[in-house]
Design an enzyme around this catalytic site. Structure first.
Site, PDB file in Angstrom:
ATOM      1  N   ASP A 131      -7.388  -5.487  -6.123  1.00  0.00           N
ATOM      2  CA  ASP A 131      -6.651  -6.411  -5.077  1.00  0.00           C
ATOM      3  C   ASP A 131      -7.971  -7.425  -4.582  1.00  0.00           C
ATOM      4  O   ASP A 131      -8.758  -7.218  -3.479  1.00  0.00           O
ATOM      5  CB  ASP A 131      -6.430  -5.673  -3.923  1.00  0.00           C
ATOM      6  CG  ASP A 131      -6.082  -6.163  -2.569  1.00  0.00           C
ATOM      7  OD1 ASP A 131      -5.604  -7.327  -2.886  1.00  0.00           O
ATOM      8  OD2 ASP A 131      -6.242  -5.652  -1.571  1.00  0.00           O
ATOM      9  N   PHE A 145     -12.288  -3.939  -5.322  1.00  0.00           N
ATOM     10  CA  PHE A 145     -12.189  -4.834  -4.347  1.00  0.00           C
ATOM     11  C   PHE A 145     -11.478  -4.248  -3.029  1.00  0.00           C
ATOM     12  O   PHE A 145     -10.688  -4.664  -2.357  1.00  0.00           O
ATOM     13  CB  PHE A 145     -11.368  -6.151  -4.368  1.00  0.00           C
ATOM     14  CG  PHE A 145     -11.501  -6.943  -5.895  1.00  0.00           C
ATOM     15  CD1 PHE A 145     -13.019  -7.693  -5.818  1.00  0.00           C
ATOM     16  CD2 PHE A 145     -11.042  -6.660  -7.016  1.00  0.00           C
ATOM     17  CE1 PHE A 145     -13.420  -8.460  -7.088  1.00  0.00           C
ATOM     18  CE2 PHE A 145     -11.313  -7.250  -8.289  1.00  0.00           C
ATOM     19  CZ  PHE A 145     -12.521  -8.227  -8.302  1.00  0.00           C
ATOM     20  N   CYS A 180      -3.702 -13.373  -4.133  1.00  0.00           N
ATOM     21  CA  CYS A 180      -3.287 -13.782  -2.812  1.00  0.00           C
ATOM     22  C   CYS A 180      -3.662 -15.338  -2.620  1.00  0.00           C
ATOM     23  O   CYS A 180      -3.825 -15.717  -1.237  1.00  0.00           O
ATOM     24  CB  CYS A 180      -4.170 -12.851  -1.728  1.00  0.00           C
ATOM     25  SG  CYS A 180      -5.821 -13.163  -1.702  1.00  0.00           S
ATOM     26  N   ASP A 214     -16.441  -2.167  -3.741  1.00  0.00           N
ATOM     27  CA  ASP A 214     -16.621  -3.405  -3.105  1.00  0.00           C
ATOM     28  C   ASP A 214     -18.046  -3.866  -3.162  1.00  0.00           C
ATOM     29  O   ASP A 214     -19.059  -3.269  -3.105  1.00  0.00           O
ATOM     30  CB  ASP A 214     -15.922  -3.362  -1.585  1.00  0.00           C
ATOM     31  CG  ASP A 214     -15.557  -4.950  -1.222  1.00  0.00           C
ATOM     32  OD1 ASP A 214     -14.363  -5.153  -1.221  1.00  0.00           O
ATOM     33  OD2 ASP A 214     -16.364  -5.311  -0.751  1.00  0.00           O
ATOM     34  N   ARG A 248       0.854  -1.012   0.142  1.00  0.00           N
ATOM     35  CA  ARG A 248       0.016   0.001  -0.144  1.00  0.00           C
ATOM     36  C   ARG A 248       0.865   1.202   0.037  1.00  0.00           C
ATOM     37  O   ARG A 248       0.376   2.268  -0.667  1.00  0.00           O
ATOM     38  CB  ARG A 248      -0.876  -0.065   1.205  1.00  0.00           C
ATOM     39  CG  ARG A 248      -2.005  -0.949   1.028  1.00  0.00           C
ATOM     40  CD  ARG A 248      -2.975  -0.949   2.318  1.00  0.00           C
ATOM     41  NE  ARG A 248      -2.656  -1.562   3.446  1.00  0.00           N
ATOM     42  CZ  ARG A 248      -3.025  -2.855   3.849  1.00  0.00           C
ATOM     43  NH1 ARG A 248      -3.896  -3.617   3.082  1.00  0.00           N
ATOM     44  NH2 ARG A 248      -2.707  -3.208   5.035  1.00  0.00           N
TER      45      ARG A 248
END
Length: 400
Positions: free
Chosen positions: A301, A230, A341, A252, A214
């Protein structure tokens, strides 16, 4: 010391012998001695060679998880305090400890356990029966170790509500371990303030693994128009805002996440420039493209699109789609920030998927940098499962 003996099949245990910490059910030739699941056992190779000690659970495919490779080790309070002290010493040398992951399972040689520190509160996730038995002693040791550095822990909350606990024969659980406290905890990271909901937020309440990723985005965003997809509780969007972006839109699918993100924006006095929208990213990106919208920086993300090898094909389609759509929304010469991720989305496959998306979008990519998870989530070599986060920054250019 530990009489129950687990003996491997001949030729089995290659991952274990290469430095890993797991013994799978199909690698075991025999188990000799009385035991209960969760007990400490000794592991030998087929020829009697000592391999280590760990805790056993025959209900799990990961039947034994090692705690030590040293013969004669006793798993007592002194052993656990040393493990905890080593983990804390490592964090003090490598990361901002105001909020960080204190224990990262196998990578800290405490398999199945996660402990996150949010200011003066701890959040615990226990995913294995053996470590669950050791958890009270580990947490006591952790509080003692932190107190030696003048850190008084106000409260501990448990978020052991993941489905994987059912595979270990344990119930899912969340609740206070300490005396109750306000579970809306304020933290500061990279100069940005957040309210972390340790009780009802995703996982332990906040994704600490992207901390320095970030920060890396901040230098791209001054004076720019930014789209953060996201956004969860707004972390990348708020880093863009604090860096001086002209406008930021965070998106989101969770209305709860959006409301929390808006609260975080107000906390940082960014509500005039950082806005949030509840929408499905896969539906919104084509709509923005159709409207002719363009952004200087697009951030992707997403949550893990796959948590097993069986669903990789669908995950690849998802990553390819959002990256293609994201690239089309980037101004010529602007930047795409994209990550995965999922441990099962291996680095080579993720890179290949991004290349295919660029080809489909008729864009040329220049890699600015590649990063992984923050150093408080250390990658233990020979334990592939500890490496999961892939993070790229690209400059996106029109084809020449």
């Amino acid at each position: 010391m530990y009489d129950t003996l687990v003996t491997l099949k001949k030729g089995a245990g290659r991952t274990l012998k290469a430095g890993g910490m797991w013994v799978y059910d199909n690698e075991i030739e025999s188990i000799a001695g009385d035991f209960e699941n969760g007990d400490i056992v000794t592991v030998h190779d087929f020829d009697g060679f000592f391999l280590g000690i760990g805790f056993i659970n025959t209900r799990s495919k990961l039947t034994v998880r090692l705690l030590s490779r040293k013969k004669g080790t006793v798993i007592d309070d002194a052993f656990l305090e040393k493990r905890v002290q080593n983990a804390w010493d490592y964090r003090k040398q490598t990361v901002d400890t105001g909020c960080c992951r204190l224990i990262f399972g196998e990578a800290d040689w405490l398999p199945g356990l996660v402990v996150d520190k949010f200011s003066d509160c701890l959040v615990v996730e226990s995913l294995a029966l053996g470590i669950d038995r050791l958890k009270p002693a580990i947490l006591d040791a952790l509080c003692r170790v932190l107190k030696k550095d003048g850190i008084e822990i106000r409260g501990i909350y448990e978020r052991s509500d993941a489905k994987v606990r059912l595979q270990e024969g344990m119930e899912r659980y969340k609740g206070f371990i300490s005396e109750p406290f306000d579970t809306k905890v304020e933290i500061e990271e990279n100069g940005v303030k957040y309210i972390v909901d340790v009780e009802d937020g995703q996982k332990t309440g906040f994704f600490l693994d992207q901390k320095y990723n970030r920060a890396a985005v901040q230098r791209l965003c001054k004076g720019k128009k930014v789209l953060d997809c996201f956004t969860h509780t707004g972390s990348f969007a708020l880093n863009a805002g604090i860096a001086g972006a002209d406008s930021v839109l965070g998106v989101d699918a969770s209305q709860t996440g959006v409301l929390q993100a808006e609260e975080n924006a107000r906390l940082n006095h960014l509500e005039d420039r950082v806005k949030f929208q509840c929408a499905d990213v896969f539906e919104l990106l084509p709509q923005l493209e159709e409207k002719g919208e363009k952004f200087d920086v697009v951030i992707l993300d997403p949550p893990a699109f796959t948590k097993s090898r069986n669903s990789i094909k669908n995950a690849v389609k998802g990553y390819r789609e959002i990256n293609l759509r994201g690239m089309k929304l980037v101004e010529d010469g602007g930047f795409l920030v994209t990550c995965s991720c999922s441990h099962f989305m291996e680095p080579e496959l993720f890179a290949k998927t991004i290349r295919e998306a660029a080809h489909g979008a008729h864009k040329r990519l220049r890699q600015v940098e590649f990063r992984t998870q923050c150093c408080d989530h250390p990658i233990l070599w020979a334990a592939d499962e500890s490496y999961y986060l892939k993070f790229y920054i690209f400059q996106v250019c029109e084809e020449l």
